[in-house]
Design an enzyme around this catalytic site. Structure first.
Site, PDB file in Angstrom:
ATOM      1  N   PRO A  28       0.520  -1.354  -0.303  1.00 55.83           N
ATOM      2  CG  PRO A  28       0.125  -0.998   2.121  1.00 55.83           C
ATOM      3  CD  PRO A  28       0.535  -1.984   1.330  1.00 55.83           C
ATOM      4  CD  GLN A 106      -2.654  -0.060   5.092  1.00 52.78           C
ATOM      5  OE1 GLN A 106      -2.365   1.234   3.924  1.00 52.78           O
ATOM      6  NE2 GLN A 106      -1.672  -0.577   5.021  1.00 52.78           N
ATOM      7  CE1 TYR A 186      -0.401   8.252   9.327  1.00 54.07           C
ATOM      8  CE2 TYR A 186       0.369   5.805   8.780  1.00 54.07           C
ATOM      9  CZ  TYR A 186       0.122   7.150   8.721  1.00 54.07           C
ATOM     10  OH  TYR A 186       1.154   7.453   7.788  1.00 54.07           O
ATOM     11  NE  ARG A 233       2.144  -2.933   4.761  1.00 54.74           N
ATOM     12  CZ  ARG A 233       2.827  -1.905   4.090  1.00 54.74           C
ATOM     13  NH1 ARG A 233       3.325  -0.821   4.568  1.00 54.74           N
ATOM     14  NH2 ARG A 233       3.965  -3.080   3.812  1.00 54.74           N
TER      15      ARG A 233
HETATM   16  C1  LIG Z   1       5.029   6.806  -0.867  1.00 54.15           C
HETATM   17  C2  LIG Z   1       4.619   5.832   0.079  1.00 54.15           C
HETATM   18  C3  LIG Z   1       3.798   5.650   0.242  1.00 54.15           C
HETATM   19  C4  LIG Z   1       3.123   4.961   0.957  1.00 54.15           C
HETATM   20  N1  LIG Z   1       1.640   4.208   2.068  1.00 54.15           N
HETATM   21  C5  LIG Z   1       1.428   3.504   2.970  1.00 54.15           C
HETATM   22  C6  LIG Z   1       0.728   3.137   3.302  1.00 54.15           C
HETATM   23  O1  LIG Z   1      -1.046   4.752   2.801  1.00 54.15           O
HETATM   24  N2  LIG Z   1      -0.023   2.580   4.037  1.00 54.15           N
HETATM   25  C7  LIG Z   1       1.084   1.750   4.682  1.00 54.15           C
HETATM   26  O2  LIG Z   1       0.468   0.554   5.114  1.00 54.15           O
HETATM   27  N3  LIG Z   1       2.023   1.918   4.100  1.00 54.15           N
HETATM   28  C8  LIG Z   1       3.181   2.501   3.296  1.00 54.15           C
HETATM   29  N4  LIG Z   1       4.009   3.250   2.706  1.00 54.15           N
HETATM   30  C9  LIG Z   1       4.858   1.824   3.095  1.00 54.15           C
HETATM   31  C10 LIG Z   1       5.339   0.556   2.694  1.00 54.15           C
HETATM   32  O3  LIG Z   1       3.867   0.013   2.386  1.00 54.15           O
HETATM   33  C11 LIG Z   1       6.050  -0.103   2.579  1.00 54.15           C
HETATM   34  O4  LIG Z   1       5.782  -0.570   4.139  1.00 54.15           O
HETATM   35  C12 LIG Z   1       7.977   0.855   2.809  1.00 54.15           C
HETATM   36  O5  LIG Z   1       7.520   1.890   2.154  1.00 54.15           O
HETATM   37  C13 LIG Z   1       8.610   0.150   2.608  1.00 54.15           C
HETATM   38  O6  LIG Z   1       9.061  -1.538   1.477  1.00 54.15           O
HETATM   39  P1  LIG Z   1       9.544  -0.782   0.338  1.00 54.15           P
HETATM   40  O7  LIG Z   1      11.367  -1.350   0.165  1.00 54.15           O
HETATM   41  O8  LIG Z   1       9.069  -1.842  -1.017  1.00 54.15           O
HETATM   42  O9  LIG Z   1       9.419   0.663  -0.091  1.00 54.15           O
HETATM   43  C14 LIG Z   1       4.353   3.934   1.560  1.00 54.15           C
HETATM   44  C15 LIG Z   1       5.630   3.731   1.234  1.00 54.15           C
HETATM   45  C16 LIG Z   1       6.094   5.017   0.211  1.00 54.15           C
HETATM   46  C17 LIG Z   1       7.145   5.352  -0.516  1.00 54.15           C
END
Ligand SMILES: Cc1cc2nc3c(=O)[nH]c(=O)nc-3n(C[C@H](O)[C@H](O)[C@H](O)COP(=O)(O)O)c2cc1C
Length: 371
Positions: A28, A106, A186, A233
């Site tokens: 997400p 989500q 959150y 999550r």
């Molecule tokens: C632009 C952006 C928006 C995100 N928004 C959410 C979100 O809405 N909900 C959530 O649980 N995590 C959110 N995250 C966290 C990501 O889902 C993920 O846990 C985190 O970036 C680590 O994964 P990665 O190494 O593949 O980037 C967000 C991350 C990024 C970069």
């Protein structure tokens, strides 16, 4: 050809009643790109459809607000609380399903980490504790957070019910199910976390009490989705405190994971800085412990855009699925590229500058990847 080396990543899998074509999940990601009424439009439809086109088997759509009151975090965040929002999301779910991909929504209540609420609600939280850190400029925020209002018991009941209603709305919008956002600091994570939950009623104190609200929301969502999927999550770290760890280590992990499984979760989704990394000296990663303790499928997230890292997590039995966030922004066709032996395009932080919107990413692409 590459598909042989990485064949584990391309095996079908199952979560609840959902049959998935492979192990690639889009994590997400909040992109504050709905209209000012929280209604998704063509930009969001095309954004999500691109992941389906690019070979992901499951998309978990961004943290979405659950009511027209206190849950919203950012002004152009999507909601799932009225008919216009349901209709907007329907265009997204249709576009994703048309390409053979599944999609969950989500559900997110912002709690104390509120940037801007259009409905005039103050931040609400288990206790009146000032959050650390500052609001993120990439999401249009600036300056410190404010002290939230402590939730009354009847407001807690309302928030539990609104998660159930939002889940029913999401099913009406065509989603295959729900992911409850219990991570990153959150509202639900504020109930779980010892230093943000100072309540002395049965929603605070012991870990069992601090898990009461997350469990109740999970239960409400589970009964709302019917035959759909209901997952959750979790993370130890928070957007305003990356280093936080559960004080009771593996013992806390066991209690948290089993409580959510008992409340009806179909899967557990764990996000850490590096998925697969050992926690609590247990010899297992957080996702691995989730799998061991709950008996449920686990999705691991954190730096898994690297195909070898993703494969390793599956092979070591740390998770059943891998979810990818920044790497999927960098290249929405990451699974297809891995299958064909091409190198996926890398994520670059400028893609989310000056704001984390789809418009900013599209403008960056137009300027840097002409044609
Ligand atoms: C632009 C952006 C928006 C995100 N928004 C959410 C979100 O809405 N909900 C959530 O649980 N995590 C959110 N995250 C966290 C990501 O889902 C993920 O846990 C985190 O970036 C680590 O994964 P990665 O190494 O593949 O980037 C967000 C991350 C990024 C970069």
């Amino acid at each position: 050809m590459n598909k042989d080396k990485y064949s584990r990543l391309f095996e079908p899998g199952r979560i609840g009643g959902m049959e998935l074509p492979n192990r690639f999940v889009v994590a997400p990601m909040a992109r504050i790109s709905a209209d000012e009424n929280g209604v998704p439009g063509a930009l969001m439809r095309d954004h999500y459809a691109a992941f389906a086109e690019g070979g992901f088997g499951l998309v978990i759509a961004e943290g979405t607000y659950t009511d027209l009151a206190s849950s919203q975090c950012f002004p152009t965040q999507p909601g799932i609380a009225n008919q216009a929002q349901i209709d907007g999301w329907r265009t997204v779910t249709d576009a994703v399903h048309a390409k053979g991909c599944h999609i969950l929504l989500q559900l997110m209540h912002t709690g104390a980490l509120l940037a801007t609420n259009s409905f005039g609600a103050p931040p609400l939280a288990p206790s009146a504790v000032l959050p650390e850190g500052e609001k993120s400029p990439r999401y249009g925020g600036s300056g410190p957070y404010t002290v939230p209002v402590e939730l009354r018991r009847d407001d807690i009941e309302i928030i539990i019910d609104s998660h159930g209603q939002a889940a029913r709305n999401a099913i009406a919008a065509g989603f295959d199910g729900i992911e409850v956002h219990n991570a990153n600091g959150y509202l639900l994570d504020e109930f779980l976390t010892d230093y943000t939950n100072l309540r002395d009623d049965d929603y605070g104190g012991s870990l069992e009490n601090r898990m009461r609200m997350p469990g109740a929301v999970m239960g409400a969502v589970k009964s709302a989705v019917g035959g759909g999927v209901a997952g959750v999550r979790l993370s130890q770290g928070k957007i305003n405190n990356f280093e936080h760890q559960w004080a009771g280590g593996a013992g806390d992990a066991r209690a948290i994971f089993t409580a959510l499984a008992e409340a009806g979760a179909d899967y557990l989704h764990l996000t850490t800085r590096q998925a697969g990394a050992e926690v609590f000296g247990s010899g297992r990663s957080l996702a691995g412990l989730a799998r061991d303790y709950s008996g449920l499928p686990a999705i691991a997230c954190g730096s898994l855009h690297d195909a070898d890292a993703a494969l390793g997590v599956l092979k070591r039995g740390e998770a059943d699925f891998v979810s990818i966030a920044k790497g999927a922004i960098g290249d929405p066709a990451l699974p297809k590229k891995i299958a064909s032996g091409e190198i996926p395009l890398p994520f670059q932080s400028e893609m989310l500058m000056p704001l984390a919107t789809l418009e900013c990413t599209n403008a960056w692409r137009a300027a840097n990847m002409p044609g």
